[in-house]
Design an enzyme around this catalytic site. Sequence first.
Site, short mmCIF file in Angstrom:
data_model
loop_
_atom_site.label_atom_id
_atom_site.label_comp_id
_atom_site.label_asym_id
_atom_site.label_seq_id
_atom_site.Cartn_x
_atom_site.Cartn_y
_atom_site.Cartn_z
N LYS A 168 79.08 48.01 96.53
CA LYS A 168 79.57 48.21 95.38
C LYS A 168 79.88 49.57 95.31
O LYS A 168 81.24 49.76 94.57
CB LYS A 168 78.49 47.92 94.43
CG LYS A 168 79.02 47.73 93.00
CD LYS A 168 78.02 48.47 91.95
CE LYS A 168 77.79 49.84 91.79
NZ LYS A 168 76.95 50.10 90.96
N ASP A 193 79.08 44.49 90.33
CA ASP A 193 77.70 44.77 89.57
C ASP A 193 77.19 43.98 88.86
O ASP A 193 77.51 42.77 88.96
CB ASP A 193 77.98 46.21 88.97
CG ASP A 193 79.02 45.91 87.77
OD1 ASP A 193 79.21 45.01 87.41
OD2 ASP A 193 79.29 46.85 87.00
#
Length: 218
Positions: free
Chosen positions: A122, A140
Amino acid sequence: MEYPRSRILKIYDILNKRYPDPRTLLHFRNPFELLISVILSAQTTDRQVNEVTPGLFEAYPDAASLSRAEQESVENLVRSTGFYRQKAKNIIATARQLEDVHGGAVPAGMDELTRLPGVGRKSANVVLGHIYNRPAVIVDTHFSRVVRRLGLTQAEQPEKIEKEIALLLAPEFHTRFSMVINYHGRDLCLARRPKCGECPLNTLCPWYSEKPAVVLRE
Ligand code: SF4
C-alpha cells in the site's frame, strides 16, 4: 446489476466529478517526505501524521540526516502517531537503506520500495502513484470496504483486491480511481453508517440494493 467491468467506469466517472482534486491528504514537499509520512501513517490518521512531520523534517530534512539520527530523538518527534518505537526504528532504517543502496533517493520500483523497513505494497503504491505517476491501486481500509460493497471484488486480502481491481481498469486510471474511492469512503461510504441515501452510486451498488441486515465493517 451489471457486471463489475461495465459498472466500474460509471463509478469512476461519477466519483471523479464529485472529487475533482483527490490528492493524498498527507503533506509533503518531496519524495523523501512522502515516503516517511506514509510509513508513519500506519494505524493512525493522516492528520496526526501531518502534525508531527513539520518538526521531524525540520530536524531531519533528508535521508542522510535521518540515517544518522538517534532513535530516542526520532521517537520523541513521532510519539503521538502511535507505535512510535517501531516507527522511529523503521524510518531511520529506511533512511539508511536509501543512503546505502539508492544514493539517498527514493526508488521507483515496487520491489525496491517494499524492501524498505515499514513499507508494504500500500505504501509503495502511494509513492509510485503520487511521485512517479505509475499505475497504482492503493488498497487501504477505506478502499477495501468501498470496492467490496460496490461488488467490484469479493476478495478480502489486500493483495488480491489490488490485483482484481487492476484487471478491471486501464492502468492510467488506477491511481486516480484509488484516490476517489478513498475519498468516497471517508465522505459517504463510512464504515459503520454509510450514507447510502445521499450516495450518487446507490443505483450501481449491490450492497445498497440488497439492503443487508448487517453492516459490513472494515
Ligand atoms: S450506496 Fe452506500 S454502500 Fe453503496 S457505495 Fe454508496 S454509500 Fe457505499
